[in-house]
Design an enzyme around this catalytic site. Sequence first.
Site, PDB file in Angstrom:
ATOM      1  N   CYS A 132      28.532 -38.683 -22.460  1.00  0.00           N
ATOM      2  CA  CYS A 132      29.054 -38.056 -23.685  1.00  0.00           C
ATOM      3  C   CYS A 132      28.005 -37.821 -24.762  1.00  0.00           C
ATOM      4  O   CYS A 132      27.736 -36.668 -25.117  1.00  0.00           O
ATOM      5  CB  CYS A 132      30.195 -38.894 -24.245  1.00  0.00           C
ATOM      6  SG  CYS A 132      31.636 -38.857 -23.193  1.00  0.00           S
ATOM      7  N   ASN A 152      31.327 -37.792 -32.280  1.00  0.00           N
ATOM      8  CA  ASN A 152      30.368 -38.353 -31.330  1.00  0.00           C
ATOM      9  C   ASN A 152      28.933 -38.222 -31.849  1.00  0.00           C
ATOM     10  O   ASN A 152      28.117 -39.123 -31.664  1.00  0.00           O
ATOM     11  CB  ASN A 152      30.515 -37.681 -29.960  1.00  0.00           C
ATOM     12  CG  ASN A 152      31.451 -38.476 -29.058  1.00  0.00           C
ATOM     13  OD1 ASN A 152      32.084 -39.431 -29.510  1.00  0.00           O
ATOM     14  ND2 ASN A 152      31.532 -38.101 -27.806  1.00  0.00           N
ATOM     15  N   ARG A 170      25.750 -42.170 -15.104  1.00  0.00           N
ATOM     16  CA  ARG A 170      25.317 -40.842 -15.560  1.00  0.00           C
ATOM     17  C   ARG A 170      24.533 -40.980 -16.861  1.00  0.00           C
ATOM     18  O   ARG A 170      24.971 -41.639 -17.787  1.00  0.00           O
ATOM     19  CB  ARG A 170      26.544 -39.934 -15.766  1.00  0.00           C
ATOM     20  CG  ARG A 170      27.208 -39.535 -14.460  1.00  0.00           C
ATOM     21  CD  ARG A 170      28.471 -38.753 -14.714  1.00  0.00           C
ATOM     22  NE  ARG A 170      29.495 -39.574 -15.346  1.00  0.00           N
ATOM     23  CZ  ARG A 170      30.635 -39.095 -15.829  1.00  0.00           C
ATOM     24  NH1 ARG A 170      30.887 -37.811 -15.786  1.00  0.00           N
ATOM     25  NH2 ARG A 170      31.532 -39.900 -16.360  1.00  0.00           N
TER      26      ARG A 170
HETATM   27  C1  UDX Z   1      31.640 -42.266 -26.334  1.00  0.00           C
HETATM   28  C2  UDX Z   1      32.484 -42.387 -27.617  1.00  0.00           C
HETATM   29  O1  UDX Z   1      32.357 -43.704 -28.170  1.00  0.00           O
HETATM   30  C3  UDX Z   1      33.918 -42.070 -27.340  1.00  0.00           C
HETATM   31  O2  UDX Z   1      34.689 -42.109 -28.525  1.00  0.00           O
HETATM   32  C4  UDX Z   1      33.924 -40.666 -26.751  1.00  0.00           C
HETATM   33  O3  UDX Z   1      35.066 -40.027 -26.740  1.00  0.00           O
HETATM   34  C5  UDX Z   1      33.163 -40.650 -25.420  1.00  0.00           C
HETATM   35  O4  UDX Z   1      31.831 -40.996 -25.739  1.00  0.00           O
HETATM   36  P1  UDX Z   1      31.117 -43.773 -24.204  1.00  0.00           P
HETATM   37  O5  UDX Z   1      30.053 -42.755 -23.909  1.00  0.00           O
HETATM   38  O6  UDX Z   1      32.062 -44.162 -23.132  1.00  0.00           O
HETATM   39  O7  UDX Z   1      32.045 -43.279 -25.425  1.00  0.00           O
HETATM   40  O8  UDX Z   1      30.389 -45.118 -24.686  1.00  0.00           O
HETATM   41  P2  UDX Z   1      29.935 -45.760 -26.083  1.00  0.00           P
HETATM   42  O9  UDX Z   1      30.525 -47.113 -26.175  1.00  0.00           O
HETATM   43  O10 UDX Z   1      30.176 -44.866 -27.226  1.00  0.00           O
HETATM   44  O11 UDX Z   1      28.356 -45.930 -25.856  1.00  0.00           O
HETATM   45  C6  UDX Z   1      27.489 -44.823 -25.659  1.00  0.00           C
HETATM   46  C7  UDX Z   1      26.054 -45.283 -25.522  1.00  0.00           C
HETATM   47  O12 UDX Z   1      25.555 -45.809 -26.749  1.00  0.00           O
HETATM   48  C8  UDX Z   1      25.842 -46.378 -24.485  1.00  0.00           C
HETATM   49  O13 UDX Z   1      24.641 -46.146 -23.776  1.00  0.00           O
HETATM   50  C9  UDX Z   1      25.748 -47.649 -25.323  1.00  0.00           C
HETATM   51  O14 UDX Z   1      25.056 -48.681 -24.707  1.00  0.00           O
HETATM   52  C10 UDX Z   1      24.996 -47.092 -26.534  1.00  0.00           C
HETATM   53  N1  UDX Z   1      25.217 -47.887 -27.773  1.00  0.00           N
HETATM   54  C11 UDX Z   1      26.464 -47.998 -28.284  1.00  0.00           C
HETATM   55  C12 UDX Z   1      24.129 -48.435 -28.426  1.00  0.00           C
HETATM   56  O15 UDX Z   1      22.985 -48.329 -27.982  1.00  0.00           O
HETATM   57  N2  UDX Z   1      24.349 -49.122 -29.588  1.00  0.00           N
HETATM   58  C13 UDX Z   1      25.592 -49.258 -30.135  1.00  0.00           C
HETATM   59  O16 UDX Z   1      25.698 -49.887 -31.220  1.00  0.00           O
HETATM   60  C14 UDX Z   1      26.679 -48.689 -29.462  1.00  0.00           C
END
Ligand code: UDX
Length: 429
Positions: A260, A208, A327
């Site tokens: 996360c 992560n 969150r």
């Molecule tokens: C994350 C991990 O991807 C997952 O494997 C883990 O176990 C839990 O945490 P999640 O928090 O559900 O998942 O969402 P994710 O799709 O990873 O996005 C996290 C944040 O990063 C979001 O705010 C998203 O908008 C942002 N993001 C994601 C970006 O700003 N740019 C990107 O290229 C990808």
Amino acid sequence: MKLTIIGTGYVGLVTGTCFAEVGHQVICVDNDAAKVALLQSGGLPIYEPGLEELVNRNVAAGRLHFTASTADGVTNSDIIFIAVPTPQLPDGSVDLSFIERVAREIAGAMTSYKIIVDKSTVPVRTGEKVAETIKRYCKTKVECDVVSNPEFLREGFAVTDLMKPDRIVVGVRSQRPVAAMKEVYAPFAAPIVVTDIHSAELIKHASNSFLALKISYINAVSVICEATGANVQEVAAGMGMDERIGRRFLNPSLGFGGSCFPKDLSAFVQIAGQLGYDFGLLKEVQKINAEQMNRFLKKITDTLWVLRDKKIGVLGLAFKQNTDDVRMSPAIELCQRLQKEGATLRVHDPKAMDKARPLLPDATYVEDMNEVADGCDALVIATEWEEFRQLDLERTRKALSHPIIFDGRNLFDPEEMERLGFIYKSIGR
Ligand code: UDX
């Protein structure tokens, strides 16, 4: 197999349901009686694409059950998964009190050998503590194995991620539980990586943190793009074609959020510190993320100048698309900071409005995304919902008192937006 999942949040509920979907007998336990009653009556406490259908199907098939009793779950299953929250404490470390309480509850109910699997994201060495706790509180002195099996599901894509995982990580303290864990995951046809328990716990935090680093990296590059007239989308596309780098998680944004990445980064920095290593690289990732939000807000104030008495439309409140989760949502932080500057807000999110209301009680909630811009001085895009790409731009331009759009997710083409008559400000372009 007979499986119990303790905790019916985003991770526990989706995991339990997917286990049932592949044929296991699953009991989902939650100490929130109201939540259990809702689930038992066919309702869902969260929005996750595809989940409702899956829950209904598996409840009807008699493979998925909900209860508020940990003892029921422990008695009637061979493998118990712990999927309870591990929230952040004010100093950035992790509150492990829910894990500890569940470990005691399991110990109190155990009358035969069990495999206890930690699915919640925890600091390295937590498994050891769980094993010690169970040993101490188990009156019947039966044996158990504690396993670390971190989840890698993204909210909004949780069902797909769970049904088609890249890999399954199983961290063990002895070989005894390995065969059973392989049997649990056999239907998912994914590579299973068996490690020692500490390594499995670290794989989660390290993964992560690395993904968050990737986002902060492209966000930092976006600053250079803006300063030079380069286009960050083209830079990301060119970088991403190198298989060693990959295009995913190189989407510039107003910063990452959610339950996360921010928490896991802080926890990893904390653990490293406790182990005598100053993880400066990750501290920089956090700093870039905070600055990205500041820079986006500055873009708004540079254009609109004083925000007091300005009306701003905001599309997107969830921390990302396809979820109702707010969150640590960058969109919510942005709204709160705009309100603090005196702006009044008209907001819309396809799924997250109910969960946003307590955090933004003074905003006006608009059901139709095309009406958010009505009478506003500017429109802000804060979450990358796919449907926002279908916004009626002609109507939006007429509805705004000034045709200004701040896009924190790069959903539109800048040249096209200019041609349509907008002052359009996005990230790194
Ligand atoms: C994350 C991990 O991807 C997952 O494997 C883990 O176990 C839990 O945490 P999640 O928090 O559900 O998942 O969402 P994710 O799709 O990873 O996005 C996290 C944040 O990063 C979001 O705010 C998203 O908008 C942002 N993001 C994601 C970006 O700003 N740019 C990107 O290229 C990808």
